[in-house]
Enzyme design. Structure first.
Site, mmCIF file in Angstrom:
data_model
loop_
_atom_site.group_PDB
_atom_site.id
_atom_site.type_symbol
_atom_site.label_atom_id
_atom_site.label_comp_id
_atom_site.label_asym_id
_atom_site.label_seq_id
_atom_site.Cartn_x
_atom_site.Cartn_y
_atom_site.Cartn_z
ATOM 1 N N PHE A 151 0.823 -1.329 0.115
ATOM 2 C CA PHE A 151 -0.091 -0.005 -0.017
ATOM 3 C C PHE A 151 0.871 1.468 0.033
ATOM 4 O O PHE A 151 0.415 2.544 -0.368
ATOM 5 C CB PHE A 151 -0.889 -0.184 1.147
ATOM 6 C CG PHE A 151 -0.126 0.280 2.508
ATOM 7 C CD1 PHE A 151 0.151 1.508 2.856
ATOM 8 C CD2 PHE A 151 0.096 -0.933 3.317
ATOM 9 C CE1 PHE A 151 0.801 1.654 4.167
ATOM 10 C CE2 PHE A 151 0.868 -0.672 4.483
ATOM 11 C CZ PHE A 151 1.022 0.608 4.839
ATOM 12 N N LYS A 176 -1.718 -6.969 -8.824
ATOM 13 C CA LYS A 176 -2.432 -6.868 -7.927
ATOM 14 C C LYS A 176 -2.439 -5.742 -7.148
ATOM 15 O O LYS A 176 -1.179 -5.726 -6.297
ATOM 16 C CB LYS A 176 -2.455 -8.124 -6.937
ATOM 17 C CG LYS A 176 -3.239 -8.243 -5.840
ATOM 18 C CD LYS A 176 -2.919 -9.285 -4.713
ATOM 19 C CE LYS A 176 -3.774 -9.154 -3.580
ATOM 20 N NZ LYS A 176 -3.377 -7.898 -2.747
ATOM 21 N N CYS A 285 9.984 1.010 3.560
ATOM 22 C CA CYS A 285 11.048 0.095 3.929
ATOM 23 C C CYS A 285 12.371 0.642 3.988
ATOM 24 O O CYS A 285 13.222 -0.111 4.398
ATOM 25 C CB CYS A 285 10.974 -1.217 3.017
ATOM 26 S SG CYS A 285 11.406 -0.822 1.423
ATOM 27 N N GLU A 386 9.782 -4.308 12.683
ATOM 28 C CA GLU A 386 9.162 -3.289 11.861
ATOM 29 C C GLU A 386 7.964 -2.697 12.397
ATOM 30 O O GLU A 386 6.943 -3.451 12.536
ATOM 31 C CB GLU A 386 8.986 -3.712 10.347
ATOM 32 C CG GLU A 386 8.834 -2.638 9.626
ATOM 33 C CD GLU A 386 8.479 -3.147 7.889
ATOM 34 O OE1 GLU A 386 9.353 -2.642 7.110
ATOM 35 O OE2 GLU A 386 7.739 -3.741 7.846
#
Length: 505
Positions: A151, A176, A285, A386
């Protein structure tokens, strides 16, 4: 207010889904639903694969020259819609406008890389490898490629990391899109067909759950899968797709660390940490959620960091004055706040708490303010796992060696940075850090698209990274041709087992 129900795209057409389930897309700054996307059926995902499979034959046979000309045109289309796409990205995700522009620009940059196709895809050749025999290696497209998107970068990842090199090399794609943030990607696909005039079916798009997406991992027509998301899901995708004979690259989680030494430029270093830790609300990230600070400057550095963090303007993502926008959803906001509470319970010192932040006029938005933990010890999960939010953990260290040891102990190794003016320590860091992307006085060491996005350890599964020459190799297979032409002097009635391709003096 009527909420638009979006469609899925196959054969270059947007079609209404037969599903009974639609998933909400929200304006992250207001909390209001602005669209709904279908949880496409398995039959509709299969239809997307069939569309890409059908388009592959003609697209892969188009000349390199024509494909590159289309990529040049596509680059200009994206550039002309930069502001429109930035606002849409900002609204559905929560990035401020400058960050959202960067998302679009980071889709344009790999498109420019794809324009170098005729040079970058060159194989190799040699005449007279053995007497009368010549060899050439070519790079050939794979077929249908599936892109499973996260996202947090609705333009850069599908339309930068996945589509440009895949289609330039002759493949076709099924995307996708991420259900929470599909609108930017959908709008780009509209432009792909309406303005750039690509052949129908070259890129297809669905929104669905992992249950329907399993087709992409098992269908024999899909030859490669590229994924960005959590390590847990990445491992599942890698094992399933690889077991079904597919090439896979999985970009996974991260917990990037920086090492701040006492000789650094403290002011500039603090600014870099603020940018990298709180930019995009920490939802990337390559964020910098952990900083190992040399103890001798620890108090000074943390105080300066807090001062700079408190000066950030938290607000509506598409307000030009905003520095820090909301996170993507209320569920994600609650998750980040849960992590903050866990850090408190683990005993970390909460220097700045962003959980109670309120934005006037946008009370329904999914806001988390900048958050700073100090004295985070090894073993505290807030400093090891994370969080994907605007939270930074400070780990105090005695010296370079202790800092490097703590950093390399983390199972993730996407990126790592050092802040120092000492060339010796900078070089030692380059040599010994586990981070796949390394910054020297750079908080976000993301290379340009001409180099691979090269995470290591639990941050990456696969053989070839996205972008750079790695990206070209991932989307192509080698074909080596050996040639020999018979003439009067070389005509023979009996051949040895290697037909003359082995010679000895």
């Amino acid at each position: 207010m009527t909420v638009e129900r979006k469609k899925y795209c196959v054969y270059g057409e947007w079609r209404g889904s037969k599903t009974d389930t639609y998933m909400p897309v929200t304006d992250s700054s207001t909390g209001k639903v602005i669209a709904e996307v279908p949880r496409c059926t398995k039959e509709e995902v299969d239809e997307a694969v069939a569309s890409a499979y059908e388009a592959f034959q003609a697209w892969s046979q188009m000349s390199l020259s024509k494909r590159v000309q289309m990529m040049f045109k596509w680059r200009d289309v994206l550039e002309s819609h930069l502001e429109e796409l930035a606002v849409l990205c900002s609204k559905e995700l929560g990035k401020n406008l400058n960050e959202a522009r960067g998302d679009i620009l980071k889709a344009i940059e790999p498109t420019e890389l794809a324009c170098s196709l005729p040079y970058a895809i060159q194989g190799s050749a040699a005449l007279q490898v053995t007497t009368g025999f010549d060899c050439s290696t070519y790079r050939m497209p794979l077929g249908v490629v599936a892109g499973i998107c996260p996202f947090n970068f609705p333009a850069m990842i599908p339309w930068g990391w996945m589509v440009p090199l895949a289609i330039a090399t002759g493949n076709t794609v099924v995307l996708k899109a991420a259900s929470p943030t599909p609108l930017t990607s959908m709008r780009i696909l509209e432009l792909f067909y309406e303005e750039a005039k690509f052949p129908k079916g070259v890129v297809n798009l669905v929104t669905c759950s992992h249950n329907e997406a399993d087709i992409l991992l098992t269908d024999h027509r899909v030859k490669a899968v590229t994924f960005v998301g959590t390590t847990r899901v990445g491992k599942e995708i890698y094992s399933t797709a690889a077991a079904n004979g597919k090439r896979v690259q999985a970009q996974c989680e991260a917990k990037n660390h920086a090492l701040v030494l006492e000789d650094c430029d403290v002011e500039s270093t603090a600014s870099a940490v603020i940018n990298s830790a709180f930019g995009c609300a920490g939802m990337r990230c390559m964020a910098l959620p952990v900083v190992c600070v040399q103890e001798s400057i620890g108090d000074e550095f943390v105080a300066l960091l807090k001062q700079k963090a408190e000066a950030l303007t938290v607000g509506c993502s598409y307000d030009p004055k905003t520095d820090l926008g909301p996170v993507v959803s209320d569920a994600h906001r609650q998750r980040v706040c849960g992590w903050i509470q866990k850090g408190v319970e683990e005993g970390a010192d909460l220097v700045l708490d962003g959980r109670s932040i309120k934005v006037s006029g946008f009370e329904g938005g999914f806001f988390v303010g900048p958050t700073i933990f100090d004295h985070v010890k090894p073993g505290m999960s807030v400093g090891d796992q994370e969080i994907f939010g605007p939270v930074v953990s400070i780990k105090r260290v005695r010296d370079f060696d202790e800092g490097l040891k703590i950093m390399n102990a983390n199972p993730f190794a996407n990126g790592s940075s050092i802040f120092t003016q000492d060339g010796h320590y900078a070089r030692e860091f380059e040599l010994h850090t586990d981070g796949g992307m390394v910054g020297i006085n750079v908080g976000i060491p993301v290379p340009s698209a001409y180099y691979p996005f090269s995470g290591n350890k639990e941050s990456f599964l696969g053989d070839q990274h996205v972008l750079g020459l790695d990206g070209y190799r991932f989307y192509t297979r080698a074909k080596t041709v050996t040639r020999h032409w018979f003439n009067a002097s070389s005509r023979v009635k009996k051949l040895d087992s290697w037909e003359g391709t082995v010679e000895r003096i």
